[in-house]
Design a protein around this motif. Structure first.
Motif, PDB file in Angstrom:
ATOM      1  N   ILE A 192      -3.764   1.613  -3.569  1.00 40.29           N
ATOM      2  CA  ILE A 192      -4.972   2.427  -3.709  1.00 40.29           C
ATOM      3  C   ILE A 192      -5.255   2.664  -5.182  1.00 40.29           C
ATOM      4  O   ILE A 192      -4.382   3.092  -5.938  1.00 40.29           O
ATOM      5  N   GLU A 193      -6.493   2.355  -5.604  1.00 44.28           N
ATOM      6  CA  GLU A 193      -6.920   2.688  -6.962  1.00 44.28           C
ATOM      7  C   GLU A 193      -7.819   3.919  -6.903  1.00 44.28           C
ATOM      8  O   GLU A 193      -8.797   3.959  -6.145  1.00 44.28           O
ATOM      9  N   THR A 194      -7.489   4.912  -7.703  1.00 44.79           N
ATOM     10  CA  THR A 194      -8.301   6.125  -7.818  1.00 44.79           C
ATOM     11  C   THR A 194      -8.500   6.421  -9.300  1.00 44.79           C
ATOM     12  O   THR A 194      -7.902   5.759 -10.163  1.00 44.79           O
ATOM     13  N   GLY A 195      -9.334   7.402  -9.590  1.00 39.85           N
ATOM     14  CA  GLY A 195      -9.497   7.824 -10.969  1.00 39.85           C
ATOM     15  C   GLY A 195      -8.229   8.492 -11.482  1.00 39.85           C
ATOM     16  O   GLY A 195      -7.498   9.130 -10.719  1.00 39.85           O
ATOM     17  N   ARG A 196      -7.989   8.362 -12.765  1.00 37.20           N
ATOM     18  CA  ARG A 196      -6.783   8.947 -13.367  1.00 37.20           C
ATOM     19  C   ARG A 196      -6.695  10.454 -13.136  1.00 37.20           C
ATOM     20  O   ARG A 196      -5.604  11.000 -12.940  1.00 37.20           O
ATOM     21  N   ASP A 197      -7.851  11.133 -13.166  1.00 36.47           N
ATOM     22  CA  ASP A 197      -7.864  12.586 -13.004  1.00 36.47           C
ATOM     23  C   ASP A 197      -8.100  13.008 -11.556  1.00 36.47           C
ATOM     24  O   ASP A 197      -8.347  14.181 -11.271  1.00 36.47           O
ATOM     25  N   GLU A 198      -8.001  12.061 -10.633  1.00 36.24           N
ATOM     26  CA  GLU A 198      -8.241  12.327  -9.221  1.00 36.24           C
ATOM     27  C   GLU A 198      -6.898  12.588  -8.522  1.00 36.24           C
ATOM     28  O   GLU A 198      -5.915  11.903  -8.802  1.00 36.24           O
ATOM     29  N   PRO A 199      -6.823  13.570  -7.625  1.00 39.24           N
ATOM     30  CA  PRO A 199      -5.566  13.799  -6.908  1.00 39.24           C
ATOM     31  C   PRO A 199      -5.148  12.562  -6.121  1.00 39.24           C
ATOM     32  O   PRO A 199      -5.996  11.832  -5.598  1.00 39.24           O
ATOM     33  N   LEU A 200      -3.859  12.342  -6.039  1.00 40.02           N
ATOM     34  CA  LEU A 200      -3.365  11.235  -5.223  1.00 40.02           C
ATOM     35  C   LEU A 200      -3.723  11.464  -3.757  1.00 40.02           C
ATOM     36  O   LEU A 200      -3.711  12.608  -3.275  1.00 40.02           O
ATOM     37  N   PRO A 201      -4.056  10.401  -3.029  1.00 44.19           N
ATOM     38  CA  PRO A 201      -4.262  10.569  -1.583  1.00 44.19           C
ATOM     39  C   PRO A 201      -2.991  11.107  -0.918  1.00 44.19           C
ATOM     40  O   PRO A 201      -1.887  10.956  -1.441  1.00 44.19           O
ATOM     41  N   PHE A 202      -3.173  11.720   0.217  1.00 43.71           N
ATOM     42  CA  PHE A 202      -2.063  12.193   1.054  1.00 43.71           C
ATOM     43  C   PHE A 202      -1.236  13.289   0.393  1.00 43.71           C
ATOM     44  O   PHE A 202      -0.082  13.493   0.745  1.00 43.71           O
ATOM     45  N   THR A 203      -1.799  13.994  -0.578  1.00 45.01           N
ATOM     46  CA  THR A 203      -1.081  15.093  -1.208  1.00 45.01           C
ATOM     47  C   THR A 203      -1.816  16.392  -0.937  1.00 45.01           C
ATOM     48  O   THR A 203      -2.997  16.392  -0.570  1.00 45.01           O
ATOM     49  N   ALA A 204      -1.131  17.496  -1.148  1.00 43.42           N
ATOM     50  CA  ALA A 204      -1.740  18.797  -0.892  1.00 43.42           C
ATOM     51  C   ALA A 204      -2.951  19.038  -1.775  1.00 43.42           C
ATOM     52  O   ALA A 204      -3.865  19.777  -1.418  1.00 43.42           O
ATOM     53  N   GLU A 205      -2.973  18.385  -2.954  1.00 44.81           N
ATOM     54  CA  GLU A 205      -4.082  18.586  -3.886  1.00 44.81           C
ATOM     55  C   GLU A 205      -5.322  17.806  -3.492  1.00 44.81           C
ATOM     56  O   GLU A 205      -6.420  18.099  -3.944  1.00 44.81           O
ATOM     57  N   ALA A 206      -5.175  16.780  -2.653  1.00 37.56           N
ATOM     58  CA  ALA A 206      -6.306  15.930  -2.281  1.00 37.56           C
ATOM     59  C   ALA A 206      -7.146  16.623  -1.219  1.00 37.56           C
ATOM     60  O   ALA A 206      -6.626  17.161  -0.245  1.00 37.56           O
ATOM     61  N   GLU A 207      -8.464  16.580  -1.422  1.00 37.49           N
ATOM     62  CA  GLU A 207      -9.376  17.235  -0.480  1.00 37.49           C
ATOM     63  C   GLU A 207      -9.206  16.714   0.931  1.00 37.49           C
ATOM     64  O   GLU A 207      -9.292  17.443   1.901  1.00 37.49           O
ATOM     65  N   SER A 208      -8.969  15.393   1.043  1.00 41.14           N
ATOM     66  CA  SER A 208      -8.914  14.758   2.357  1.00 41.14           C
ATOM     67  C   SER A 208      -7.486  14.561   2.840  1.00 41.14           C
ATOM     68  O   SER A 208      -7.234  13.716   3.679  1.00 41.14           O
ATOM     69  N   ALA A 209      -6.546  15.328   2.294  1.00 41.16           N
ATOM     70  CA  ALA A 209      -5.150  15.158   2.687  1.00 41.16           C
ATOM     71  C   ALA A 209      -4.966  15.373   4.188  1.00 41.16           C
ATOM     72  O   ALA A 209      -5.538  16.272   4.776  1.00 41.16           O
ATOM     73  N   LEU A 210      -4.159  14.515   4.794  1.00 38.19           N
ATOM     74  CA  LEU A 210      -3.852  14.627   6.209  1.00 38.19           C
ATOM     75  C   LEU A 210      -2.354  14.844   6.364  1.00 38.19           C
ATOM     76  O   LEU A 210      -1.569  14.299   5.595  1.00 38.19           O
ATOM     77  N   PRO A 211      -1.923  15.626   7.332  1.00 38.89           N
ATOM     78  CA  PRO A 211      -0.493  15.761   7.564  1.00 38.89           C
ATOM     79  C   PRO A 211       0.087  14.406   7.956  1.00 38.89           C
ATOM     80  O   PRO A 211      -0.345  13.803   8.931  1.00 38.89           O
ATOM     81  N   CYS A 212       1.020  13.890   7.195  1.00 38.34           N
ATOM     82  CA  CYS A 212       1.563  12.570   7.485  1.00 38.34           C
ATOM     83  C   CYS A 212       2.869  12.396   6.739  1.00 38.34           C
ATOM     84  O   CYS A 212       3.274  13.244   5.954  1.00 38.34           O
ATOM     85  N   ALA A 213       3.490  11.268   7.000  1.00 39.59           N
ATOM     86  CA  ALA A 213       4.776  10.985   6.373  1.00 39.59           C
ATOM     87  C   ALA A 213       4.702   9.709   5.535  1.00 39.59           C
ATOM     88  O   ALA A 213       5.707   9.039   5.363  1.00 39.59           O
ATOM     89  N   HIS A 214       3.507   9.364   5.041  1.00 40.72           N
ATOM     90  CA  HIS A 214       3.390   8.181   4.195  1.00 40.72           C
ATOM     91  C   HIS A 214       4.269   8.356   2.955  1.00 40.72           C
ATOM     92  O   HIS A 214       4.382   9.453   2.403  1.00 40.72           O
ATOM     93  N   THR A 215       4.872   7.273   2.512  1.00 41.61           N
ATOM     94  CA  THR A 215       5.813   7.318   1.392  1.00 41.61           C
ATOM     95  C   THR A 215       5.185   6.710   0.149  1.00 41.61           C
ATOM     96  O   THR A 215       4.717   5.561   0.194  1.00 41.61           O
ATOM     97  N   LEU A 216       5.173   7.446  -0.940  1.00 38.54           N
ATOM     98  CA  LEU A 216       4.700   6.932  -2.222  1.00 38.54           C
ATOM     99  C   LEU A 216       5.792   6.043  -2.815  1.00 38.54           C
ATOM    100  O   LEU A 216       6.880   6.521  -3.144  1.00 38.54           O
ATOM    101  N   LEU A 217       5.511   4.764  -2.960  1.00 37.35           N
ATOM    102  CA  LEU A 217       6.488   3.797  -3.465  1.00 37.35           C
ATOM    103  C   LEU A 217       6.421   3.647  -4.972  1.00 37.35           C
ATOM    104  O   LEU A 217       7.445   3.433  -5.632  1.00 37.35           O
ATOM    105  N   ALA A 218       5.215   3.711  -5.534  1.00 33.95           N
ATOM    106  CA  ALA A 218       5.056   3.523  -6.980  1.00 33.95           C
ATOM    107  C   ALA A 218       3.719   4.104  -7.406  1.00 33.95           C
ATOM    108  O   ALA A 218       2.774   4.180  -6.612  1.00 33.95           O
ATOM    109  N   GLU A 219       3.658   4.493  -8.674  1.00 39.94           N
ATOM    110  CA  GLU A 219       2.419   5.025  -9.249  1.00 39.94           C
ATOM    111  C   GLU A 219       2.333   4.563 -10.697  1.00 39.94           C
ATOM    112  O   GLU A 219       3.329   4.622 -11.435  1.00 39.94           O
ATOM    113  N   ARG A 220       1.176   4.069 -11.089  1.00 37.08           N
ATOM    114  CA  ARG A 220       0.956   3.616 -12.455  1.00 37.08           C
ATOM    115  C   ARG A 220      -0.428   4.063 -12.909  1.00 37.08           C
ATOM    116  O   ARG A 220      -1.374   4.092 -12.125  1.00 37.08           O
ATOM    117  N   GLN A 221      -0.547   4.388 -14.211  1.00 39.61           N
ATOM    118  CA  GLN A 221      -1.840   4.732 -14.778  1.00 39.61           C
ATOM    119  C   GLN A 221      -2.226   3.685 -15.807  1.00 39.61           C
ATOM    120  O   GLN A 221      -1.393   3.271 -16.625  1.00 39.61           O
TER     121      GLN A 221
END
Length: 199
Positions: free
Chosen positions: A154-183
């Motif tokens: 997933i590509e998002t803006g640098r200042d945009e909350p990561l998907p599937f996190t509490a900070e993301a507006e559209s966060a959903l309760p789930c168990a997705h695993t963040l494998l890597a993150e790069r800016q």
């Protein structure tokens, strides 16, 4: 200029639409992304070889075509912008991959039921700050386009909350695993192992 970076079509220049509606992923960002996919413990050759991939918000198709060049078997592309669609189809033709690609001029957040083998690797490069990744993944999984345990890039803006996190507006309760993150400049790439049974 956008090129395929590696594999059987290395160096192929890709057509890009005029105007500012499409934002092709820069070559250096794609290089960094595919380096991660190739060398991470959860990645490597099995992730791409003979894989079925889905390129959502496809634009020029650079991500899906890069995956094909590196060994994927088939790619599905969703795109609605007409100039981008013209460039995407021209790029598929230039690569000689009409038999390995399907293009759907449809909104990826409102797709038909799947007509292809579910993808195990999905690329999402949507417009920033619109909460589209979670919505697209949820419906694509429900409609059978991707496997419930797919790898999602997933590509998002640098200042945009990561998907599937509490900070993301559209966060959903789930168990997705963040494998890597790069800016990279204004872009942030996050790679997720989707959880079976969650979207």
């Amino acid at each position: 200029m956008v090129r395929i970076i590696a594999g059987t079509r290395k160096g192929r220049v890709l057509a890009t639409p005029t105007g500012g509606t499409t934002r092709p992923t820069a070559d250096r960002v794609r290089q960094a992304l595919f380096d991660v996919l190739a060398h991470a413990p959860w990645g490597g050759p099995p992730l791409l070889e003979d894989a079925h991939v889905l390129d959502a918000f496809a634009g020029t198709g650079a991500l899906g075509l890069e995956a094909l060049s590196r060994g994927a078997a088939h790619a599905v592309f969703f795109e609605t912008d007409r100039p981008a669609l013209a460039a995407l189809r021209a790029n598929i033709h230039a690569c000689g991959w009409e038999e390995r690609c399907h293009v759907y001029p449809r909104d990826v957040t409102n797709p038909p039921a799947a007509r292809a083998t579910p993808a195990t690797l999905v690329f999402l490069d949507p417009p920033y700050h619109k909460g589209l990744p979670t919505k697209a993944l949820e419906i694509l999984t429900a409609k059978g386009w991707i496997t419930p345990s797919a790898i999602a890039v997933i590509e998002t803006g640098r200042d945009e909350p990561l998907p599937f996190t509490a900070e993301a507006e559209s966060a959903l309760p789930c168990a997705h695993t963040l494998l890597a993150e790069r800016q990279h400049g204004a872009a942030r790439l996050s790679i997720w192992q989707l959880a079976s049974g969650a979207a």
